[in-house]
Design an enzyme around this catalytic site. Structure first.
Site, PDB file in Angstrom:
ATOM      1  N   HIS A  13      97.529 -33.744 -31.456  1.00  0.00           N
ATOM      2  CA  HIS A  13      96.572 -33.313 -30.449  1.00  0.00           C
ATOM      3  C   HIS A  13      96.731 -33.731 -29.242  1.00  0.00           C
ATOM      4  O   HIS A  13      96.740 -34.973 -28.566  1.00  0.00           O
ATOM      5  CB  HIS A  13      95.244 -34.369 -30.585  1.00  0.00           C
ATOM      6  CG  HIS A  13      94.251 -33.208 -29.667  1.00  0.00           C
ATOM      7  ND1 HIS A  13      93.334 -32.422 -30.178  1.00  0.00           N
ATOM      8  CD2 HIS A  13      94.161 -33.417 -28.194  1.00  0.00           C
ATOM      9  CE1 HIS A  13      92.471 -32.284 -29.159  1.00  0.00           C
ATOM     10  NE2 HIS A  13      92.910 -32.097 -27.780  1.00  0.00           N
ATOM     11  N   HIS A  15      98.294 -33.076 -24.258  1.00  0.00           N
ATOM     12  CA  HIS A  15      97.735 -32.476 -23.102  1.00  0.00           C
ATOM     13  C   HIS A  15      99.245 -32.112 -22.777  1.00  0.00           C
ATOM     14  O   HIS A  15      99.216 -33.166 -22.606  1.00  0.00           O
ATOM     15  CB  HIS A  15      96.710 -32.282 -23.139  1.00  0.00           C
ATOM     16  CG  HIS A  15      95.645 -31.912 -23.825  1.00  0.00           C
ATOM     17  ND1 HIS A  15      94.782 -30.480 -23.293  1.00  0.00           N
ATOM     18  CD2 HIS A  15      94.388 -32.503 -24.496  1.00  0.00           C
ATOM     19  CE1 HIS A  15      93.889 -30.342 -24.320  1.00  0.00           C
ATOM     20  NE2 HIS A  15      93.562 -32.030 -24.285  1.00  0.00           N
ATOM     21  N   LEU A  16     100.436 -31.418 -22.560  1.00  0.00           N
ATOM     22  CA  LEU A  16     101.016 -31.381 -21.596  1.00  0.00           C
ATOM     23  C   LEU A  16     101.238 -30.565 -19.867  1.00  0.00           C
ATOM     24  O   LEU A  16     102.218 -31.376 -19.436  1.00  0.00           O
ATOM     25  CB  LEU A  16     102.252 -30.554 -22.355  1.00  0.00           C
ATOM     26  CG  LEU A  16     102.976 -31.431 -23.848  1.00  0.00           C
ATOM     27  CD1 LEU A  16     103.938 -31.052 -24.296  1.00  0.00           C
ATOM     28  CD2 LEU A  16     103.463 -33.196 -22.858  1.00  0.00           C
ATOM     29  N   ARG A  17     100.155 -29.925 -20.701  1.00  0.00           N
ATOM     30  CA  ARG A  17      99.799 -29.110 -18.566  1.00  0.00           C
ATOM     31  C   ARG A  17     101.346 -28.713 -18.763  1.00  0.00           C
ATOM     32  O   ARG A  17     101.937 -28.142 -20.112  1.00  0.00           O
ATOM     33  CB  ARG A  17     100.021 -30.399 -17.322  1.00  0.00           C
ATOM     34  CG  ARG A  17      98.800 -30.977 -17.169  1.00  0.00           C
ATOM     35  CD  ARG A  17      97.535 -30.624 -17.571  1.00  0.00           C
ATOM     36  NE  ARG A  17      96.481 -31.849 -17.738  1.00  0.00           N
ATOM     37  CZ  ARG A  17      95.196 -31.638 -18.810  1.00  0.00           C
ATOM     38  NH1 ARG A  17      94.711 -30.664 -19.343  1.00  0.00           N
ATOM     39  NH2 ARG A  17      94.670 -32.613 -18.762  1.00  0.00           N
ATOM     40  N   ASN A  41      95.211 -25.272 -23.473  1.00  0.00           N
ATOM     41  CA  ASN A  41      94.128 -24.828 -22.198  1.00  0.00           C
ATOM     42  C   ASN A  41      94.505 -24.738 -21.332  1.00  0.00           C
ATOM     43  O   ASN A  41      94.062 -26.249 -20.304  1.00  0.00           O
ATOM     44  CB  ASN A  41      92.449 -25.905 -22.400  1.00  0.00           C
ATOM     45  CG  ASN A  41      93.324 -27.365 -22.414  1.00  0.00           C
ATOM     46  OD1 ASN A  41      94.440 -27.833 -22.906  1.00  0.00           O
ATOM     47  ND2 ASN A  41      92.765 -28.106 -21.770  1.00  0.00           N
ATOM     48  N   LYS A 101      92.621 -23.005 -31.238  1.00  0.00           N
ATOM     49  CA  LYS A 101      92.005 -24.354 -30.808  1.00  0.00           C
ATOM     50  C   LYS A 101      91.024 -23.346 -30.302  1.00  0.00           C
ATOM     51  O   LYS A 101      90.793 -22.469 -29.824  1.00  0.00           O
ATOM     52  CB  LYS A 101      92.504 -24.984 -30.092  1.00  0.00           C
ATOM     53  CG  LYS A 101      91.737 -26.457 -28.558  1.00  0.00           C
ATOM     54  CD  LYS A 101      91.446 -26.861 -30.341  1.00  0.00           C
ATOM     55  CE  LYS A 101      90.588 -27.945 -29.487  1.00  0.00           C
ATOM     56  NZ  LYS A 101      91.556 -29.029 -28.470  1.00  0.00           N
ATOM     57  N   HIS A 138      87.329 -28.654 -31.139  1.00  0.00           N
ATOM     58  CA  HIS A 138      86.290 -29.592 -30.019  1.00  0.00           C
ATOM     59  C   HIS A 138      84.862 -29.585 -30.274  1.00  0.00           C
ATOM     60  O   HIS A 138      84.274 -28.084 -30.072  1.00  0.00           O
ATOM     61  CB  HIS A 138      86.945 -29.239 -28.275  1.00  0.00           C
ATOM     62  CG  HIS A 138      86.004 -30.045 -27.679  1.00  0.00           C
ATOM     63  ND1 HIS A 138      86.745 -30.392 -26.831  1.00  0.00           N
ATOM     64  CD2 HIS A 138      85.041 -30.457 -27.635  1.00  0.00           C
ATOM     65  CE1 HIS A 138      85.983 -31.482 -25.895  1.00  0.00           C
ATOM     66  NE2 HIS A 138      84.807 -30.579 -26.286  1.00  0.00           N
ATOM     67  N   HIS A 176      89.890 -35.566 -32.563  1.00  0.00           N
ATOM     68  CA  HIS A 176      89.211 -36.495 -31.802  1.00  0.00           C
ATOM     69  C   HIS A 176      87.540 -36.759 -31.780  1.00  0.00           C
ATOM     70  O   HIS A 176      86.879 -37.090 -31.385  1.00  0.00           O
ATOM     71  CB  HIS A 176      89.169 -36.235 -30.678  1.00  0.00           C
ATOM     72  CG  HIS A 176      89.066 -35.310 -29.567  1.00  0.00           C
ATOM     73  ND1 HIS A 176      87.427 -34.422 -29.502  1.00  0.00           N
ATOM     74  CD2 HIS A 176      89.605 -34.031 -28.790  1.00  0.00           C
ATOM     75  CE1 HIS A 176      87.544 -33.189 -29.202  1.00  0.00           C
ATOM     76  NE2 HIS A 176      89.271 -33.011 -28.444  1.00  0.00           N
ATOM     77  N   LEU A 221      86.344 -36.444 -22.175  1.00  0.00           N
ATOM     78  CA  LEU A 221      85.123 -35.135 -23.393  1.00  0.00           C
ATOM     79  C   LEU A 221      85.798 -35.132 -25.045  1.00  0.00           C
ATOM     80  O   LEU A 221      87.011 -34.915 -24.698  1.00  0.00           O
ATOM     81  CB  LEU A 221      85.125 -34.272 -23.015  1.00  0.00           C
ATOM     82  CG  LEU A 221      84.497 -34.539 -21.391  1.00  0.00           C
ATOM     83  CD1 LEU A 221      84.256 -32.951 -20.994  1.00  0.00           C
ATOM     84  CD2 LEU A 221      82.614 -35.074 -21.833  1.00  0.00           C
ATOM     85  N   ASP A 249      94.949 -36.656 -28.078  1.00  0.00           N
ATOM     86  CA  ASP A 249      94.118 -36.363 -26.850  1.00  0.00           C
ATOM     87  C   ASP A 249      94.831 -36.818 -25.660  1.00  0.00           C
ATOM     88  O   ASP A 249      93.400 -36.608 -24.376  1.00  0.00           O
ATOM     89  CB  ASP A 249      93.005 -36.425 -27.372  1.00  0.00           C
ATOM     90  CG  ASP A 249      92.072 -35.743 -26.242  1.00  0.00           C
ATOM     91  OD1 ASP A 249      92.744 -34.105 -25.818  1.00  0.00           O
ATOM     92  OD2 ASP A 249      90.542 -35.533 -26.798  1.00  0.00           O
ATOM     93  N   HIS A 253      95.178 -36.487 -15.584  1.00  0.00           N
ATOM     94  CA  HIS A 253      94.428 -36.031 -14.839  1.00  0.00           C
ATOM     95  C   HIS A 253      95.317 -36.913 -13.392  1.00  0.00           C
ATOM     96  O   HIS A 253      95.698 -37.888 -13.481  1.00  0.00           O
ATOM     97  CB  HIS A 253      93.572 -35.465 -14.440  1.00  0.00           C
ATOM     98  CG  HIS A 253      92.725 -35.464 -15.194  1.00  0.00           C
ATOM     99  ND1 HIS A 253      92.751 -33.396 -15.543  1.00  0.00           N
ATOM    100  CD2 HIS A 253      92.453 -34.739 -16.571  1.00  0.00           C
ATOM    101  CE1 HIS A 253      92.060 -32.847 -16.125  1.00  0.00           C
ATOM    102  NE2 HIS A 253      91.837 -33.786 -17.314  1.00  0.00           N
ATOM    103  N   ALA A 265      87.586 -35.192 -16.496  1.00  0.00           N
ATOM    104  CA  ALA A 265      87.615 -35.500 -17.892  1.00  0.00           C
ATOM    105  C   ALA A 265      88.939 -35.985 -18.921  1.00  0.00           C
ATOM    106  O   ALA A 265      89.774 -34.728 -18.661  1.00  0.00           O
ATOM    107  CB  ALA A 265      87.026 -34.818 -19.144  1.00  0.00           C
TER     108      ALA A 265
END
Length: 345
Positions: A13, A15-17, A41, A101, A138, A176, A221, A249, A253, A265
C-alpha cells in the site's frame, strides 16, 4: 542481535504522487522494496487501464538508473460509481493491474471521485469476483453523524460485512486497519479477506497527535487510535497470521500542506519504512516474525511469487533527516530529527 538478513520485502500500500513529486519520493521505496501496490488517487484519478499503464510508465521512467532493474510497480484502478465490468476484464488481462481501490467519497486525500453508494458497484464487483481481481478497501464511512474514531467499525457493520455476504469469493484487502474491531473481523473472516498494517499505526497512538500541541505530521486517515488498538495491531502483525501483511500507506505531503489551517492527512514513512517496522517488531520481541509479515504474506495473498533476493538490516543508531526535498518544497518524515536503531545496509 546485530543484523538481520531476510527475503526482499514488498509494500502492499503506497502513495507515489506524480511528476516531480513522484521523482522525489520513489527512490526511498525502490531502495527497500522489490514491489509496491501503487494507489490510484491522483488528480485526475487512475480510472482506466490506459491511465494505469501510462502511470506505470511514468513510475518506471522516474526510477534512478541504479534501481531500474530492482523495483516493480503493481498498479491499481480507482473504483467509481461508473466503473464498468468491461474495464475489470481489461484490467485483469493487462497483467500489470493487481487490484481496484474503493475510496468512499470524501474519506481521504483525493477521494472526492470515490464511491457514493456501494450498490452502484455491484455489477463491477461481481466481475472482480469472477476475474479474481482483489478489492482494496479504505474502510471508513464518511457520514457526518459518525465520530471520526468510529468510522472504521461502522464501515465493517454497514458496508464490509454485507459486501462479503454478497460476494463471498471476492478477495478483499482491508487497508491500513487501525482498530481491534478490524483485526478481529479479518481474523475471523474467510481466507479471501486480509489486511495491511502501517508502521505508524504500530508505533504511535492518538496521543502523538497532541503532544505539546497539535502535531500535523502525525495526522493521517484513518486517524491514529487509542493505545489498546495499537497493541492489538502489534499483536496481529507479529502473530504469524498470514492474513496480515506490510502496507506502509506512506503518503507524502509538503510541509506547507501539512502545517496548514486545513492540513492534509498522511504520514510519510517511505524514507525508513523497513527500519520503522523493525523497530516495532523489536519492541514486541518478535523480530523473527518480521520476514513473513514483510516478505511472504502479501505476496501469497496477491498470488504472486515470493522474492528471491534479500536485504540486510544492521543494528546501528542513526538520525532521521529533518526534511527531504519534495519537488522544490519540504517533506517532513516520520521521526524527523530522531534516532532509529536499525539501518538498511
Amino acid at each position: 542481535m546485530t543484523s538481520i538478513t531476510f527475503t526482499h520485502p514488498d509494500d502492499w500500500h503506497l502513495h507515489l504522487r506524480d511528476g516531480e513529486q513522484l521523482r522525489a519520493v520513489l527512490p526511498h521505496t525502490a531502495k527497500q522494496f522489490a514491489r509496491a501496490i501503487v494507489m490510484p488517487n491522483l488528480r485526475p484519478p487512475v480510472v482506466t487501464v490506459e491511465m494505469a499503464l501510462a502511470y506505470r510508465a511514468r513510475i518506471l521512467a522516474a526510477l534512478p538508473a541504479a534501481l531500474q532493474s530492482g523495483f516493480e510497480p503493481l498498479m491499481t484502478l480507482y473504483l467509481t460509481d461508473n466503473t464498468l465490468p468491461s474495464e475489470i476484464i481489461r484490467a485483469k488481462e493487462s497483467g500489470v493491474i493487481h487490484g481496484v481501490k474503493l475510496y468512499p467519497a470524501g474519506a481521504t486525500t483525493n477521494s472526492d471521485a470515490g464511491v457514493t453508494d456501494i450498490a452502484k458497484c455491484y455489477a463491477t464487483l461481481a466481475a472482480m469476483e469472477q476475474n479474481n481481481l482483489p478489492l482494496l478497501v479504505h474502510g471508513e464511512v464518511t457520514d457526518a453523524d459518525v465520530d471520526v474514531f468510529d468510522r472504521e467499525k461502522v464501515f465493517i457493520d454497514r458496508i464490509l460485512a454485507p459486501l462479503i455476504q454478497r460476494f463471498p469469493d471476492l478477495r478483499i484487502v482491508f487497508e491500513h486497519v487501525t482498530t481491534r474491531d478490524a483485526v478481529q473481523f479479518v481474523a475471523a473472516a474467510s481466507r479471501h479477506i486480509a489486511a495491511t498494517i502501517t508502521a505508524h499505526h504500530l508505533l504511535l497512538n492518538r496521543n502523538a497527535i497532541f503532544q505539546g500541541g497539535i502535531r500535523p505530521h502525525h495526522y493521517c486517515l484513518p486517524v491514529l487510535k487509542r493505545e489498546i488498538h495499537r497493541k492489538v495491531l502489534l499483536e496481529a502483525a507479529t502473530s504469524g497470521n498470514p492474513k496480515f501483511f506490510l502496507g506502509t500507506d506512506s503518503a507524502p505531503h509538503s510541509q506547507m500542506n501539512k502545517e496548514n489551517v486545513c492540513g492534509c492527512a498522511g504520514i510519510f514513512t517511505a524514507h525508513a519504512a523497513i527500519e520503522l517496522y523493525a523497530t516495532a517488531f523489536e519492541q514486541a520481541g518478535a523480530l523473527n516474525k518480521l520476514e513473513a509479515f514483510a516478505s511472504f504474506h502479501g505476496a501469497d495473498f496477491y498470488q504472486l511469487p515470493r522474492n528471491t533476493s534479500s536485504i540486510t538490516l544492521k543494528k546501528e543508531s542513526w538520525v532521521v533527516p529533518e526534511q527531504f526535498d519534495f519537488a522544490g518544497e519540504q517533506l517532513i518524515p516520520l521521526y524527523a530529527g530522531n534516532p532509529l536503531n536499525w539501518k538498511l545496509v
